[in-house]
Write an enzyme that holds these catalytic residues in place. Structure first.
Site, PDB file in Angstrom:
ATOM      1  N   TYR A 162       0.825  -1.203   0.000  1.00 11.18           N
ATOM      2  CA  TYR A 162       0.000   0.000   0.000  1.00 11.18           C
ATOM      3  C   TYR A 162       0.861   1.256   0.000  1.00 11.18           C
ATOM      4  CZ  TYR A 162       0.874   0.108   5.079  1.00 11.18           C
ATOM      5  OH  TYR A 162       1.462   0.147   6.316  1.00 11.18           O
ATOM      6  N   TRP A 217       1.717   1.896  -3.689  1.00  7.06           N
ATOM      7  CA  TRP A 217       0.601   2.374  -4.506  1.00  7.06           C
ATOM      8  C   TRP A 217       0.157   3.774  -4.102  1.00  7.06           C
ATOM      9  CZ3 TRP A 217      -0.199   0.519  -9.022  1.00  7.06           C
ATOM     10  CH2 TRP A 217       0.129  -0.805  -9.301  1.00  7.06           C
ATOM     11  N   LEU A 240       3.234  -9.866 -14.919  1.00  4.28           N
ATOM     12  CA  LEU A 240       4.147  -9.584 -13.810  1.00  4.28           C
ATOM     13  C   LEU A 240       4.381 -10.889 -13.062  1.00  4.28           C
ATOM     14  CD1 LEU A 240       5.717  -7.880 -11.784  1.00  4.28           C
ATOM     15  CD2 LEU A 240       3.550  -7.257 -10.717  1.00  4.28           C
ATOM     16  N   GLY A 286       9.985 -12.080  -1.262  1.00  5.25           N
ATOM     17  CA  GLY A 286      10.249 -11.177  -0.144  1.00  5.25           C
ATOM     18  C   GLY A 286      11.245 -10.081  -0.478  1.00  5.25           C
ATOM     19  N   ARG A 307      10.842  -7.674  -2.599  1.00  2.76           N
ATOM     20  CA  ARG A 307      10.131  -6.464  -3.020  1.00  2.76           C
ATOM     21  C   ARG A 307      10.512  -6.045  -4.439  1.00  2.76           C
ATOM     22  NH1 ARG A 307       9.871  -2.837   2.567  1.00  2.76           N
ATOM     23  NH2 ARG A 307       9.323  -4.573   3.931  1.00  2.76           N
ATOM     24  N   ALA A 346       8.416  -6.447  -7.012  1.00  5.30           N
ATOM     25  CA  ALA A 346       7.230  -5.969  -7.734  1.00  5.30           C
ATOM     26  C   ALA A 346       7.248  -4.456  -7.944  1.00  5.30           C
ATOM     27  CB  ALA A 346       5.960  -6.410  -7.017  1.00  5.30           C
ATOM     28  N   VAL A 358      -5.905 -10.831 -22.327  1.00 11.79           N
ATOM     29  CA  VAL A 358      -5.432 -12.219 -22.362  1.00 11.79           C
ATOM     30  C   VAL A 358      -4.656 -12.517 -21.093  1.00 11.79           C
ATOM     31  CG1 VAL A 358      -4.011 -13.862 -23.620  1.00 11.79           C
ATOM     32  CG2 VAL A 358      -5.328 -12.130 -24.862  1.00 11.79           C
TER      33      VAL A 358
END
EC number: 2.3.1.97
Length: 569
Positions: A158, A161, A291, A299, A301, A303, A569
């Site tokens: 969070y 984002w 992704l 773990g 991080r 992403a 897709v």
């Protein structure tokens, strides 16, 4: 189109457990609301006044009765129910009312949140983590949430984002002017990749025209991209479907981004260019997908840095918006659709554990229930050919204008996405059919694509061939005056034939979302609700909510059809 987990037909027993969990959460909130003496919104949407002690008890009994009714229902889902309950509740009473077990369940459902709580508490102790949880905002808890333990993927926390140009959960849901959230210039975008600061990891651009590198991506996705909660099924993205989905017209090599550790590909993200129409505005955007991070590195991080890097590369081309989907709750979905499944080979689906047998039924009855005719019934139905493309492109373009969120395809893109080219792919991925009337006019078309799933450790079956509903259109939608009944009948006739053709091509199950006009035919064609949701997101674009084709109880809404016409897709 697939979510970040393998959606399966709903097991009524699991649906009941989800409803009971929701009821338990709402009951946990009730005492705090009663003690405060404040007004609380009832289940019927009206404010209930906090009066004398006897009135409180009466209201409490009434609330319990409603919760009991909810727990008996099989229509709600854990994800929709829990997030809605938290978002609408008074934050203090909602969080203070949660038991340690319920808090642990939320943490288990959200790997990114778990990492943040450990860091915030400075301890791995359970008590410290619980206290850190109670200090969070509701929107922080919702971010990254997924139902029933699914999607154990770190889609960024969070905190990440909150720094991105996306609508946030705490923003007022009033109608607003739609448009970009952040205006930027290409010259302000860095030339160099986002620093990884993690030895021995390094950025790479994957060349998918190279067979070896394509196989590396295929292997990474197979082992680490999608798996159902029970680890029984795993999506198998073949080279053919990856070429089809990642090398569409205008594709850029630089948008196929990987992270290596030594020679091993351990993370990947991709995008392709696309025009996106949001109501009356057309945006030059990108479609971000795949992704994927190696399970052992979740773990680290990675992403957030993958998302930042693909964003940087897209921005360098002067493109500022993107569309993406997922089964995880992030800030903030513009729409949410539900998965539906139609058995074509019910016996096989039952044997591998994909389709449950209802408690009041028997396998033999289910086999008969889902049996299909041998022959199609629509006159003039045949496979799509090159000569049909202009007519199909025009028909699809007009049909998609009926929805609020769609792609805008040019003629080349229509050909790529709908026409099977035998010399381009090792296996057939897209199956498209047209209806030609007596005068030679193309009046209808429909399409579906193949995505196979491996069945893990099963003695008899090793794969499930799944057909996914793609795009379709019919001239019946344009009759004057509009005839919803005629459209419903025509779509049901077409989709009945689509099921027969999929069965003929040895598909085992037909999957679809609640988007487009699907609510007009899904139940009639014996599609059952799945346990998967697909949330639609727009990056750096603020749009008013778009209906996803299901009502507040997560059931198909034939009266208010979906505004989503974008199939990913």
């Amino acid at each position: 189109m697939p979510p970040t987990e393998e959606s399966k037909p709903v097991d009524p027993a699991q649906e009941k457990q989800a409803a009971e969990a929701l009821a338990s959460l709402k009951e946990a909130q009730q005492p705090a609301a009663d003690e405060s003496g404040s007004e609380d919104e009832g289940a019927d949407g009206t404010a209930q006044e906090a009066g004398s002690g006897s009135t409180k008890k009466k209201n409490k009994k009434k609330s319990k009765k409603k919760n009991k009714d909810k727990s008996a229902s099989t229509e709600s889902s854990a994800e929709v129910g829990l997030t809605e309950a938290l978002a609408q509740a008074d934050p203090k009473s909602a969080l203070s009312g949660l038991t340690p077990k319920q808090i642990q369940e939320f943490i288990d459902l959200n790997p990114a949140l778990a990492n943040e709580l450990l860091a915030a508490s400075g301890s791995s102790g359970t008590t410290d983590v619980m206290e850190a949880f109670k200090k969070l905002k509701i929107q922080d808890i919702i971010t990254g949430l997924a139902s029933s333990g699914k999607n154990r993927k770190d889609m960024a926390s969070y905190k990440f984002w909150a720094t991105q140009p996306v609508p946030q959960f705490d923003e007022k849901p009033a109608i607003f002017e739609e448009g970009p959230l952040k205006i930027q210039k290409v010259e302000d975008i860095p030339d160099e990749p986002i620093p990884l600061n993690l030895a021995p990891f390094r950025w790479v651009t994957m060349d998918l025209t190279d067979e070896k590198q394509m196989q590396e991506v295929e292997k990474l996705l197979y082992g680490h991209f999608v798996e159902d909660d029970e680890a029984m099924f795993r999506f198998k993205y073949s080279t053919s479907i990856l070429k089809w989905s990642l090398m569409s017209p205008g594709w850029r090599k630089e948008w196929h981004v990987g992270i290596r550790s030594g020679d091993t590909l351990c993370a990947f993200i991709a995008a392709v260019p696309t025009e996106i129409r949001v109501r009356d505005k057309v945006i030059q955007g990108s479609e971000v997908n795949f992704l994927c991070i190696h399970k052992k590195l979740r773990g680290k991080r990675l992403a957030p840095v993958l998302i930042k890097e693909i964003t940087r590369r897209i921005n360098r081309e002067g493109i500022w918006q993107a569309i993406y989907t997922g089964g995880i709750v992030l800030p903030r979905p513009v729409s949410t659709c539900r998965y539906y499944h139609r058995a074509l080979n019910w016996q096989k689906l039952y044997e591998v554990g994909f389709s449950p047998c209802p408690s009041n039924s028997k396998p033999a009855f289910q086999v008969r229930k889902y049996a299909l005719p041998e022959q199609t019934s629509t006159k003039g139905l045949r496979e799509l050919q090159v000569k049909d493309l202009d007519a199909v492109h025009s028909l699809l373009e007009r049909y998609l204008k009926r929805f609020d969120l769609t792609p805008v395809f040019n003629r080349e893109e229509t050909e790529h996405w709908l026409l099977h080219k035998k010399d381009s792919y090792a296996e057939q991925v897209i199956y498209s059919y047209v209806v030609e009337d007596a005068s030679g006019k193309i009046t209808d078309f429909f399409s579906f694509y193949l995505l196979e799933s491996t069945v893990i450790r099963h003695p008899k079956h090793n794969s499930i061939r799944a057909a996914y509903m793609f795009y379709y259109a019919t001239e019946t939608a344009f009759t004057e005056p509009f005839d919803k009944g005629a459209l419903t009948k025509r779509l049901n006739d077409l989709m009945a034939d689509a099921l027969i053709l999929a069965k003929r091509h040895n598909f085992d199950v037909f999957n679809a979302l609640s988007l487009m006009d699907n609510a007009l035919f899904l139940e009639k064609q014996k599609f059952g609700p799945g346990d998967g949701q697909l949330h639609y997101y727009l990056f750096n674009y603020k749009a008013n909510p778009i209906h996803g084709g299901v009502d507040k109880k997560n059931r198909l809404d034939e009266d208010n059809l979906s505004g989503v016409g974008f199939v990913m897709v």
